[in-house]
Each structure stands twice: as C-alpha cells, then as structure tokens.
Motif scaffolding. Structure first.
Motif, PDB file in Angstrom:
ATOM      1  N   ILE A  90       0.863  -1.191   0.000  1.00  0.00           N
ATOM      2  CA  ILE A  90       0.000   0.000   0.000  1.00  0.00           C
ATOM      3  C   ILE A  90       0.894   1.235   0.000  1.00  0.00           C
ATOM      4  O   ILE A  90       1.672   1.448   0.932  1.00  0.00           O
ATOM      5  N   GLY A  91       0.789   2.032  -1.076  1.00  0.00           N
ATOM      6  CA  GLY A  91       1.543   3.287  -1.162  1.00  0.00           C
ATOM      7  C   GLY A  91       2.727   3.197  -2.112  1.00  0.00           C
ATOM      8  O   GLY A  91       3.623   2.376  -1.926  1.00  0.00           O
ATOM      9  N   ALA A  92       2.696   4.047  -3.162  1.00  0.00           N
ATOM     10  CA  ALA A  92       3.805   4.072  -4.136  1.00  0.00           C
ATOM     11  C   ALA A  92       4.750   5.228  -3.828  1.00  0.00           C
ATOM     12  O   ALA A  92       5.109   6.010  -4.701  1.00  0.00           O
ATOM     13  N   GLY A  93       5.152   5.359  -2.555  1.00  0.00           N
ATOM     14  CA  GLY A  93       6.191   6.315  -2.166  1.00  0.00           C
ATOM     15  C   GLY A  93       7.538   5.599  -2.292  1.00  0.00           C
ATOM     16  O   GLY A  93       7.608   4.457  -2.759  1.00  0.00           O
ATOM     17  N   PRO A  94       8.631   6.263  -1.858  1.00  0.00           N
ATOM     18  CA  PRO A  94       9.941   5.632  -1.922  1.00  0.00           C
ATOM     19  C   PRO A  94       9.986   4.253  -1.248  1.00  0.00           C
ATOM     20  O   PRO A  94      10.574   3.312  -1.799  1.00  0.00           O
ATOM     21  N   ALA A  95       9.350   4.123  -0.076  1.00  0.00           N
ATOM     22  CA  ALA A  95       9.407   2.838   0.643  1.00  0.00           C
ATOM     23  C   ALA A  95       8.693   1.748  -0.147  1.00  0.00           C
ATOM     24  O   ALA A  95       9.245   0.664  -0.378  1.00  0.00           O
ATOM     25  N   GLY A  96       7.460   2.034  -0.585  1.00  0.00           N
ATOM     26  CA  GLY A  96       6.664   1.033  -1.299  1.00  0.00           C
ATOM     27  C   GLY A  96       7.308   0.629  -2.611  1.00  0.00           C
ATOM     28  O   GLY A  96       7.380  -0.566  -2.942  1.00  0.00           O
ATOM     29  N   LEU A 134      -0.630  -0.527  -4.533  1.00  0.00           N
ATOM     30  CA  LEU A 134      -1.853   0.283  -4.543  1.00  0.00           C
ATOM     31  C   LEU A 134      -1.499   1.722  -4.160  1.00  0.00           C
ATOM     32  O   LEU A 134      -0.884   1.944  -3.123  1.00  0.00           O
ATOM     33  N   GLU A 135      -1.872   2.675  -5.012  1.00  0.00           N
ATOM     34  CA  GLU A 135      -1.557   4.075  -4.725  1.00  0.00           C
ATOM     35  C   GLU A 135      -2.833   4.898  -4.847  1.00  0.00           C
ATOM     36  O   GLU A 135      -3.548   4.777  -5.837  1.00  0.00           O
ATOM     37  N   GLN A 136      -3.067   5.737  -3.840  1.00  0.00           N
ATOM     38  CA  GLN A 136      -4.312   6.524  -3.863  1.00  0.00           C
ATOM     39  C   GLN A 136      -4.231   7.723  -4.807  1.00  0.00           C
ATOM     40  O   GLN A 136      -5.253   8.203  -5.278  1.00  0.00           O
ATOM     41  N   ASP A 137      -3.029   8.204  -5.072  1.00  0.00           N
ATOM     42  CA  ASP A 137      -2.899   9.367  -5.962  1.00  0.00           C
ATOM     43  C   ASP A 137      -3.187   8.915  -7.399  1.00  0.00           C
ATOM     44  O   ASP A 137      -2.565   7.985  -7.895  1.00  0.00           O
ATOM     45  N   GLY A 147       5.127   9.681  -3.496  1.00  0.00           N
ATOM     46  CA  GLY A 147       4.718  10.195  -2.176  1.00  0.00           C
ATOM     47  C   GLY A 147       5.163  11.637  -1.983  1.00  0.00           C
ATOM     48  O   GLY A 147       5.067  12.456  -2.898  1.00  0.00           O
ATOM     49  N   ILE A 148       5.711  11.965  -0.796  1.00  0.00           N
ATOM     50  CA  ILE A 148       6.148  13.347  -0.558  1.00  0.00           C
ATOM     51  C   ILE A 148       7.491  13.623  -1.224  1.00  0.00           C
ATOM     52  O   ILE A 148       8.019  14.721  -1.133  1.00  0.00           O
ATOM     53  N   SER A 149       8.028  12.629  -1.901  1.00  0.00           N
ATOM     54  CA  SER A 149       9.255  12.826  -2.692  1.00  0.00           C
ATOM     55  C   SER A 149       8.915  12.944  -4.185  1.00  0.00           C
ATOM     56  O   SER A 149       9.774  12.778  -5.039  1.00  0.00           O
ATOM     57  N   GLY A 198      12.558  19.867  -1.538  1.00  0.00           N
ATOM     58  CA  GLY A 198      13.846  19.717  -2.232  1.00  0.00           C
ATOM     59  C   GLY A 198      14.541  18.474  -1.702  1.00  0.00           C
ATOM     60  O   GLY A 198      14.776  18.379  -0.499  1.00  0.00           O
ATOM     61  N   HIS A 199      14.837  17.507  -2.552  1.00  0.00           N
ATOM     62  CA  HIS A 199      15.408  16.243  -2.082  1.00  0.00           C
ATOM     63  C   HIS A 199      16.845  16.041  -2.530  1.00  0.00           C
ATOM     64  O   HIS A 199      17.123  16.100  -3.715  1.00  0.00           O
ATOM     65  N   ARG A 200      17.685  15.771  -1.548  1.00  0.00           N
ATOM     66  CA  ARG A 200      19.067  15.381  -1.854  1.00  0.00           C
ATOM     67  C   ARG A 200      19.130  13.878  -1.787  1.00  0.00           C
ATOM     68  O   ARG A 200      18.569  13.275  -0.865  1.00  0.00           O
ATOM     69  N   PHE A 201      19.847  13.282  -2.719  1.00  0.00           N
ATOM     70  CA  PHE A 201      20.041  11.833  -2.659  1.00  0.00           C
ATOM     71  C   PHE A 201      21.440  11.568  -2.119  1.00  0.00           C
ATOM     72  O   PHE A 201      22.419  11.712  -2.821  1.00  0.00           O
TER      73      PHE A 201
HETATM   74  C1  LIG Z   1      10.518  19.139   2.629  1.00  0.00           C
HETATM   75  C2  LIG Z   1      11.073  17.740   2.640  1.00  0.00           C
HETATM   76  C3  LIG Z   1      12.410  17.522   2.284  1.00  0.00           C
HETATM   77  C4  LIG Z   1      12.938  16.241   2.298  1.00  0.00           C
HETATM   78  N1  LIG Z   1      14.232  16.071   1.903  1.00  0.00           N
HETATM   79  C5  LIG Z   1      14.771  14.836   1.806  1.00  0.00           C
HETATM   80  C6  LIG Z   1      16.072  14.644   1.289  1.00  0.00           C
HETATM   81  O1  LIG Z   1      16.753  15.605   0.925  1.00  0.00           O
HETATM   82  N2  LIG Z   1      16.562  13.380   1.203  1.00  0.00           N
HETATM   83  C7  LIG Z   1      15.808  12.298   1.607  1.00  0.00           C
HETATM   84  O2  LIG Z   1      16.300  11.157   1.485  1.00  0.00           O
HETATM   85  N3  LIG Z   1      14.558  12.452   2.132  1.00  0.00           N
HETATM   86  C8  LIG Z   1      14.026  13.692   2.224  1.00  0.00           C
HETATM   87  N4  LIG Z   1      12.753  13.855   2.722  1.00  0.00           N
HETATM   88  C9  LIG Z   1      12.045  12.676   3.262  1.00  0.00           C
HETATM   89  C10 LIG Z   1      11.389  11.790   2.201  1.00  0.00           C
HETATM   90  O3  LIG Z   1      10.523  12.543   1.375  1.00  0.00           O
HETATM   91  C11 LIG Z   1      10.590  10.690   2.918  1.00  0.00           C
HETATM   92  O4  LIG Z   1      11.438  10.006   3.823  1.00  0.00           O
HETATM   93  C12 LIG Z   1      10.026   9.662   1.954  1.00  0.00           C
HETATM   94  O5  LIG Z   1       9.196  10.268   0.974  1.00  0.00           O
HETATM   95  C13 LIG Z   1       9.205   8.640   2.738  1.00  0.00           C
HETATM   96  O6  LIG Z   1       8.756   7.660   1.852  1.00  0.00           O
HETATM   97  P1  LIG Z   1       7.549   6.718   2.217  1.00  0.00           P
HETATM   98  O7  LIG Z   1       7.329   5.824   1.015  1.00  0.00           O
HETATM   99  O8  LIG Z   1       7.772   6.067   3.527  1.00  0.00           O
HETATM  100  O9  LIG Z   1       6.283   7.687   2.459  1.00  0.00           O
HETATM  101  P2  LIG Z   1       5.571   8.768   1.503  1.00  0.00           P
HETATM  102  O10 LIG Z   1       6.553   9.500   0.662  1.00  0.00           O
HETATM  103  O11 LIG Z   1       4.687   9.549   2.411  1.00  0.00           O
HETATM  104  O12 LIG Z   1       4.686   7.897   0.532  1.00  0.00           O
HETATM  105  C14 LIG Z   1       3.518   7.248   0.962  1.00  0.00           C
HETATM  106  C15 LIG Z   1       2.629   6.942  -0.261  1.00  0.00           C
HETATM  107  O13 LIG Z   1       1.544   6.135   0.167  1.00  0.00           O
HETATM  108  C16 LIG Z   1       0.347   6.629  -0.397  1.00  0.00           C
HETATM  109  N5  LIG Z   1      -0.746   6.197   0.485  1.00  0.00           N
HETATM  110  C17 LIG Z   1      -0.920   6.538   1.790  1.00  0.00           C
HETATM  111  N6  LIG Z   1      -2.009   5.921   2.289  1.00  0.00           N
HETATM  112  C18 LIG Z   1      -2.526   5.174   1.283  1.00  0.00           C
HETATM  113  C19 LIG Z   1      -3.662   4.319   1.181  1.00  0.00           C
HETATM  114  N7  LIG Z   1      -4.478   4.083   2.233  1.00  0.00           N
HETATM  115  N8  LIG Z   1      -3.913   3.698   0.004  1.00  0.00           N
HETATM  116  C20 LIG Z   1      -3.096   3.926  -1.075  1.00  0.00           C
HETATM  117  N9  LIG Z   1      -2.014   4.724  -1.039  1.00  0.00           N
HETATM  118  C21 LIG Z   1      -1.737   5.342   0.126  1.00  0.00           C
HETATM  119  C22 LIG Z   1       0.560   8.130  -0.472  1.00  0.00           C
HETATM  120  O14 LIG Z   1      -0.311   8.722  -1.445  1.00  0.00           O
HETATM  121  C23 LIG Z   1       2.023   8.202  -0.907  1.00  0.00           C
HETATM  122  O15 LIG Z   1       2.183   8.132  -2.307  1.00  0.00           O
HETATM  123  C24 LIG Z   1      12.155  15.133   2.715  1.00  0.00           C
HETATM  124  C25 LIG Z   1      10.812  15.340   3.059  1.00  0.00           C
HETATM  125  C26 LIG Z   1      10.277  16.628   3.015  1.00  0.00           C
HETATM  126  C27 LIG Z   1       8.822  16.826   3.384  1.00  0.00           C
END
Ligand SMILES: Cc1cc2nc3c(=O)[nH]c(=O)nc-3n(C[C@H](O)[C@H](O)[C@H](O)COP(=O)(O)OP(=O)(O)OC[C@H]3O[C@@H](n4cnc5c(N)ncnc54)[C@H](O)[C@@H]3O)c2cc1C
Length: 227
Positions: free
Chosen positions: A8-14, A31-34, A40-42, A56-59
C-alpha cells in the motif's frame, strides 16, 4: 510457489520494496491513492509545463547498497550537484552549514557573543533527558542559535511545533553535527572523509539529484516494476 505481495503506497518505501521483491521473483501489486503521481512526498509535480518538487530532495546515503540501487534505477540521469543551502534571517543570507566568519559578520559582535554564551550555558546546564526537537537542538547549539537557525525553519518545513517533534528524530537528522564541529568544519581546510559513514550528514556539500527532480527516481522504480 511464487510469493504474492500487495504493497500500500507508491512512495519511496513502497516502490523500493516492490522493485527488490520483483528482483527476487515475487508477484507484486502496488496500490496508490494518488490518481496521477508516484513518489509520495518525494514526488515531482507538473504545473504549466514546469516541474515542482514537493520538498527539495538530496540523494545521499551512508549505505553504498542504497547508492548502488539509485544508480541502477537512474544511471546517468542521476547528476552530481554542488549544494548551496542558505538560511535567510534578519534580511541576510547565512550559509548552511554555518561559516563561522560569515555568521559572525552577519550577526554582529553583540549577537555572536550572546550565541556563544548561550551555547556555553547549554553545555554546562543541558536539558536532562531531552524529549523534544527543541530540547535536543538547544542542548547541541544553545537556545539562542536554536531560535535563530532551527525553530522557524523546521516549523515551516514540517508544519508542527518543535516541541511536538521528537528528540530521536532530531538526533537522526542532524546526527554528528554540533556547533563546535560546524565551526571546525568552517575553519579547517577540507579533508576527504575516510569512509562514507564518517561524513557528517548535514555538512555534505555535494549530492546526487535526478535530472528531472526526485519524482523521476520513483517513476523509474514504478516503470521497472511494471515492466
Ligand atoms: C521538505 C522535505 C524535504 C525532504 N528532503 C529529503 C532529502 O533531501 N533526502 C531524503 O532522502 N529524504 C528527504 N525527505 C524525506 C522523504 O521525502 C521521505 O522520507 C520519503 O518520501 C518517505 O517515503 P515513504 O514511502 O515512507 O512515504 P511517503 O513518501 O509519504 O509515501 C507514501 C505513499 O503512500 C500513499 N498512500 C498513503 N495511504 C494510502 C492508502 N491508504 N492507500 C493507497 N495509497 C496510500 C501516499 O499517497 C504516498 O504516495 C524530505 C521530506 C520533506 C517533506
């Protein structure tokens, strides 16, 4: 038997999990809700032909395995870029990581002396067992520098009070950086770190960045998994 996994979730972790599971031969559904974007927030969003990063994301990772995975996903589209981070405070720009001479000049002698005194006070009388971001940073940098360089910036970026953000999170994000180390880094000539794990995380002055923004990484991960 082929394992079947639903994420659940197509962010970096998923998407990273999906990519690695696919590599091991699992059947994966993400599964991604967007309706439009992954990452996700990246993610990087498009508006009127321009691309905007949500943050702004640094890798940069201390783990070579993570660096290799990003290289595998983007190849030459992962560019090396010099870092220019500055804090705009009181009508002036301050380099971040702080440059001692510049900070001293910008803050003026009186304010600088207050900061040093506040730092000395924090070292002598730290908040015991710091629980919040505010307490942790105040212990490391002094209350005055916390107010100038950390409080407003952090509250704007993360949208919550520094008292509600945990000290663990501060320790992990600003790990290894203290005022004395920042001053030493500003004063001493640069030496290459012996290995990646010794590099102070927030002092890195170059980073990798996808040609079209961080979202490009996660679009590539999604494309690989689909393929
Ligand atoms: C301003 C800012 C700067 C950052 N800078 C950096 C950086 O420089 N370097 C770095 O490594 N990290 C950085 N980060 C952190 C990084 O963005 C997060 O660690 C990373 O995006 C987390 O990934 P995630 O997949 O865990 O969660 P998320 O990115 O939150 O992704 C979660 C996904 O799950 C989806 N989702 C949630 N609930 C559901 C549901 N019920 N059904 C379907 N889909 C769902 C969401 O729509 C989203 O696409 C930064 C974050 C911010 C806010």
């Amino acid at each position: 038997m082929t394992p079947t996994v639903t994420i659940i979730g197509a962010g970096p972790a998923g998407l990273t999990a999906a990519h690695l599971l696919r590599r091991e031969g699992a059947e994966v559904t993400v599964l991604e809700q967007d309706p439009r974007y992954v990452g996700g927030i990246s993610r990087t969003v498009e508006y009127k032909g321009f691309r905007f990063d949500i943050g702004g994301h640094r890798f940069f990772s201390k783990s070579q395995e993570v660096e290799d995975l990003w290289t595998e996903l983007l190849g030459d589209d992962l560019l090396h870029r010099p870092r220019s981070s500055r804090i705009y405070y009181g009508g002036r720009f301050y380099s971040y990581p702080l440059k001692a001479g510049e900070a001293l000049k910008n803050l003026g002698l009186v304010e600088s002396a207050r900061c040093v005194a506040s730092y000395a006070w924090a070292r002598l009388f730290p908040v015991p067992d710091p629980k919040s971001f505010e307490d942790w940073v105040s212990n490391q940098f002094g209350r005055r520098l916390f107010g100038i360089f950390f409080k407003t910036y952090t509250e704007k970026v993360w949208g919550m009070s520094c008292r509600e953000i945990s000290a663990d999170w501060a320790a992990q994000r600003i790990k290894g950086l203290s005022l004395s180390k920042a001053i030493m880094a500003a004063l001493l000539p640069k030496r290459a770190p012996k290995d990646r794990t010794q590099t102070i995380k927030t002092l890195i002055d170059t980073f990798r960045y996808p040609r079209k923004g961080p979202g490009m990484m996660w679009e590539a991960a999604a494309d690989r998994t689909r393929a």
